[in-house]
Scaffold this active site. Structure first.
Site, PDB file in Angstrom:
ATOM      1  N   GLY A 156      -0.424   8.940   9.503  1.00 48.45           N
ATOM      2  CA  GLY A 156      -0.428   9.012   8.041  1.00 48.45           C
ATOM      3  C   GLY A 156      -0.042  10.366   7.479  1.00 48.45           C
ATOM      4  O   GLY A 156       1.107  10.793   7.606  1.00 48.45           O
TER       5      GLY A 156
ATOM      6  N   THR B  69       0.838  -1.211   0.000  1.00 51.17           N
ATOM      7  CA  THR B  69       0.000   0.000   0.000  1.00 51.17           C
ATOM      8  C   THR B  69       0.869   1.256   0.000  1.00 51.17           C
ATOM      9  O   THR B  69       0.701   2.155  -0.843  1.00 51.17           O
ATOM     10  CB  THR B  69      -0.921  -0.001   1.248  1.00 51.17           C
ATOM     11  N   VAL B  70       1.813   1.349   0.929  1.00 51.59           N
ATOM     12  CA  VAL B  70       2.603   2.579   1.064  1.00 51.59           C
ATOM     13  C   VAL B  70       3.672   2.668  -0.033  1.00 51.59           C
ATOM     14  O   VAL B  70       3.855   3.723  -0.658  1.00 51.59           O
ATOM     15  CB  VAL B  70       3.254   2.678   2.472  1.00 51.59           C
TER      16      VAL B  70
ATOM     17  N   GLU C 253      -3.584  -3.133   9.569  1.00 47.73           N
ATOM     18  CA  GLU C 253      -2.254  -3.757   9.554  1.00 47.73           C
ATOM     19  C   GLU C 253      -2.380  -5.178   9.005  1.00 47.73           C
ATOM     20  O   GLU C 253      -3.485  -5.743   8.960  1.00 47.73           O
ATOM     21  CB  GLU C 253      -1.695  -3.816  10.981  1.00 47.73           C
TER      22      GLU C 253
ATOM     23  N   GLY D 150      -3.664   4.704   4.227  1.00 43.20           N
ATOM     24  CA  GLY D 150      -3.901   4.659   2.776  1.00 43.20           C
ATOM     25  C   GLY D 150      -2.629   5.010   2.022  1.00 43.20           C
ATOM     26  O   GLY D 150      -1.721   5.649   2.580  1.00 43.20           O
TER      27      GLY D 150
ATOM     28  N   LYS E 119       5.921   2.243  12.648  1.00 45.83           N
ATOM     29  CA  LYS E 119       5.745   2.632  14.069  1.00 45.83           C
ATOM     30  C   LYS E 119       6.083   1.488  15.010  1.00 45.83           C
ATOM     31  O   LYS E 119       6.552   1.694  16.130  1.00 45.83           O
ATOM     32  CB  LYS E 119       4.336   3.131  14.335  1.00 45.83           C
TER      33      LYS E 119
ATOM     34  N   LYS F  47       2.071   4.460  18.298  1.00 41.18           N
ATOM     35  CA  LYS F  47       2.122   5.843  17.817  1.00 41.18           C
ATOM     36  C   LYS F  47       2.166   6.840  18.979  1.00 41.18           C
ATOM     37  O   LYS F  47       2.894   7.833  18.917  1.00 41.18           O
ATOM     38  CB  LYS F  47       0.919   6.117  16.910  1.00 41.18           C
TER      39      LYS F  47
ATOM     40  N   VAL G  76       3.390   7.953  12.268  1.00 37.61           N
ATOM     41  CA  VAL G  76       2.269   8.382  13.115  1.00 37.61           C
ATOM     42  C   VAL G  76       1.286   9.213  12.297  1.00 37.61           C
ATOM     43  O   VAL G  76       1.665  10.221  11.691  1.00 37.61           O
ATOM     44  CB  VAL G  76       2.759   9.235  14.313  1.00 37.61           C
TER      45      VAL G  76
ATOM     46  N   ILE H 213      -0.833  13.383   8.385  1.00 37.70           N
ATOM     47  CA  ILE H 213      -0.712  14.556   9.278  1.00 37.70           C
ATOM     48  C   ILE H 213       0.758  14.782   9.645  1.00 37.70           C
ATOM     49  O   ILE H 213       1.402  13.877  10.167  1.00 37.70           O
ATOM     50  CB  ILE H 213      -1.525  14.363  10.576  1.00 37.70           C
TER      51      ILE H 213
END
Ligand code: NAP
Ligand code: HSE
Length: 429
Positions: A134, A13-14, A190, A302, A105, A205, A132, A136
Site C-alpha cells: 500500500g 476503493t483505490v 480482496e 485502504g 499484484k 507481493k 506491494v 509504503i
C-alpha cells in the site's frame, strides 16, 4: 494550461482514493509539475448506477476502449484488479502509447515480465508501487534508494487483512471468521478474501519484492505458501507464553547464490522490529550489505494510503512526460539464480500436539526429534481432561526436510493423539 490526461480503469476503493487525492493535493502538484495540470478524463466501471460520492457521472464509462484507444490520454491507471481484463487492457494501452500505473499484484506476480518488456518495447513507463504494501514506498526504496547494496533479506508483513485479523485474535481472543467480515467492510480484503487468508496475496507481493531485490524474476508459482486459516486462539495463547506474537510473513533470502522465497505464519519474539506492527499496517524489514538492516512501516491497504503510492508514480511519470525524455528501465531482472525448494530451507519450528498423559511420552517424542536431527529449544506442557495433555515444543533451527520427517514419525507414535499445528518461528534477527 498544459494538461496530462489520465484514464482510470476502475473506481472502487483505490480508484476513488486516487480521484480524491488528486483533488486534495491539486495545489501542491501544480508547482511540482511546473504548472502542468493532471486531469482524469475517463473512468471505467462495471456499473454506472453505483454511488461514487462526488465523482461526476459524466466521467464514467463501461467501454474500456474509450480509455485505452483514446488519443488524448497519456497515462492509464489500472485499478480494476484480476488478471484477464487487466492484462488485456494494459497491453493494449501500451501499444496505444499510454504509460501505465497499476496496483495489481496478482497481475504483476504472474504476467509482470511480459508487461514490463512490452513497456520497454514501446518506450512506455510501467510503474506498480501500489502493488506491494500500500502506502509504503518499498519498490522505489529497493530499486533506487538502496541500489548501492546487495539486499540479502526481505521479510515483511505485506497483507493488511491478515495482520488486522491476527491483531484482533491476539488482543481480543476472537476467531478468524468473526474478524474477517470487519476487514472486508473496511475495504482491506480482496474481492475474494481467500487470497488474503490463504497467503496468496502476500505470496504475490513477496514474488514482486524478491524479483526487484535479487534481480531475478520470481513468479507466484515459485513461492511456497501457507495461510493463516489453521491458526487458532490456542496457538495465539501459547505464542504469548513464549513472549512472541504470530504474523503472516513474506520472506525472501539470498544465500550462496540461491534464493529462498516463502509465505507462512511465523512466531516472532516481541522484541523483533515486525512484532508490534499491528492492525492494517504493513512493514518490510530489509537486510543489505552496506545499510545493515532497516524497517519501513505504513498502511498496507485502504483508499487514500494506496492512492498515495499510485499518485506518486503518476507524478514521476508526469515529470518524465514534461521533460520529454523517456528513459524506460522497467525490468531489472537479469540474473538466473536457483530458487531453493522449501525442504532445503531452515527455520525454528513450533509444534502443538495432544498426547496421552503418562510416563515416557516426552522421551518418545524427544527420541523421534533426535532421530531426525531436530534439537529441542523449549517445551510447555498443559494437563487436559480425560488423561490427556497438550505439549508445545519449540525446536532449534533445523532443515525443513528434517522437521517433516520428525513430524511423520511423531504422528505415528501411539502416545500422540493429534498434532494440532506446526508453525515456523523466527528467533534470530
Ligand atoms: P474494488 O474496490 O473491487 O474496485 C474495482 C473497480 O474496478 C470497481 O470500480 C469496478 O466497477 C471496476 N471493475 C472491475 N472489473 C471491471 C471490468 N472488467 N470492467 C469495468 N470495470 C471493472 O477493488 P480495489 O480494492 O480498489 O482494488 C483494485 C486493485 O488494487 C486490485 O488489483 C487490488 O489488489 C489492488 N490493491 C487494493 C488495495 C486496497 O486497499 N483495496 C491496496 C493495494 C492494491 P464497479 O464499481 O462498477 O463494480
Ligand atoms: N487485500 C490486500 C491486503 C490489499 O489486505 O493487504 C492491499 O494489497
Amino acid at each position: 494550461m498544459k494538461k496530462i490526461k489520465i484514464g482510470l480503469l476502475g473506481c472502487g476503493t483505490v480508484g476513488q482514493g486516487v480521484y480524491e487525492l488528486l483533488k486534495l493535493n491539486k495545489n501542491k502538484y501544480l508547482p511540482l509539475l511546473e504548472g502542468t495540470e493532471l486531469e482524469i478524463v475517463k473512468i471505467l466501471v462495471n456499473d454506472l448506477k453505483k454511488e461514487r460520492g462526488d465523482i461526476p457521472v459524466g466521467l464514467l464509462t463501461t467501454n474500456p476502449y474509450e480509455i485505452i484507444h483514446n488519443e488524448e490520454i497519456d497515462v492509464v491507471i489500472e485499478v480494476i484488479g484480476g488478471t484477464t481484463n487487466a492484462e488485456e487492457y494494459i497491453l493494449d494501452a501500451i501499444k496505444n502509447g499510454k504509460h501505465i500505473i497499476t496496483a495489481n499484484k496478482d497481475l504483476m506476480a504472474t504476467k509482470g515480465q511480459n508487461i514490463l518488456e512490452q513497456g520497454n518495447k514501446y518506450g512506455k513507463v510501467v510503474r506498480y508501487e501500489a502493488s506491494v504494501a500500500g502506502a509504503i514506498p518499498i519498490i522505489s526504496t529497493i530499486k533506487e534508494d538502496l541500489v548501492s547494496n546487495q539486499i540479502t533479506k526481505v521479510m515483511g508483513i505485506i497483507n493488511g487483512t491478515t495482520n488486522f485479523i491476527l491483531t484482533k485474535m491476539f488482543a481480543e481472543g476472537r476467531s478468524l471468521d468473526s474478524v474477517l467480515k470487519e476487514a472486508q467492510d473496511l475495504g482491506y480484503a480482496e474481492a475474494d478474501p481467500t487470497s488474503d487468508i490463504e497467503g496468496l496475496d502476500a505470496a504475490r507481493k513477496i514474488a514482486i519484492l524478491a524479483s526487484i531485490a535479487f534481480n531475478r524474476r520470481v513468479k507466484l508459482s515459485d513461492v511456497y505458501v501457507e495461510g493463516i486459516t489453521k491458526i487458532s486462539v490456542d496457538d495465539v495463547n501459547y505464542a504469548k507464553q513464549f513472549k512472541s506474537t504470530i504474523k503472516l510473513l513474506g520472506i525472501a533470502i539470498l544465500k550462496e547464490n540461491a534464493i529462498e522465497v516463502r509465505v507462512y505464519p511465523t512466531l516472532l519474539p516481541l522484541t523483533h522490529p515486525l512484532a508490534n506492527v499491528d492492525d492494517v499496517y504493513n512493514a518490510v524489514y530489509l537486510e543489505g550489505n552496506a545499510f545493515g538492516d532497516l524497517t519501513l512501516i505504513g498502511k498496507g491497504a485502504g483508499g487514500l494510503p494506496t492512492a498515495s503510492a499510485v499518485v506518486s508514480d503518476l507524478l514521476s511519470i508526469a515529470k518524465i512526460i514534461n521533460k520529454g525524455s523517456i528513459e524506460v528501465e522497467n525490468c531489472s531482472c537479469y540474473l538466473d539464480l536457483e530458487i531453493k525448494k522449501i525442504e532445503d530451507t531452515s527455520s525454528h519450528y513450533y509444534f502443538r500436539m495432544v498426547v496421552v498423559d503418562k510416563t515416557r511420552v516426552l522421551s518418545k517424542i524427544a527420541d523421534a526429534f533426535a532421530d531426525n536431527f531436530v534439537s529441542i529449544d523449549s517445551v510447555i506442557q498443559k494437563k487436559l481432561p480425560d488423561g490427556k495433555a497438550e505439549l508445545v515444543i519449540l525446536t532449534d533451527r533445523v532443515l525443513n526436510k528434517n522437521m517433516q520427517s520428525a513430524r511423520e514419525q511423531i504422528e505415528n507414535l501411539d502416545v500422540v493423539l493429534e498434532i494440532k499445528s506446526v508453525l515456523n518461528s523466527e528467533k534470530e534477527y
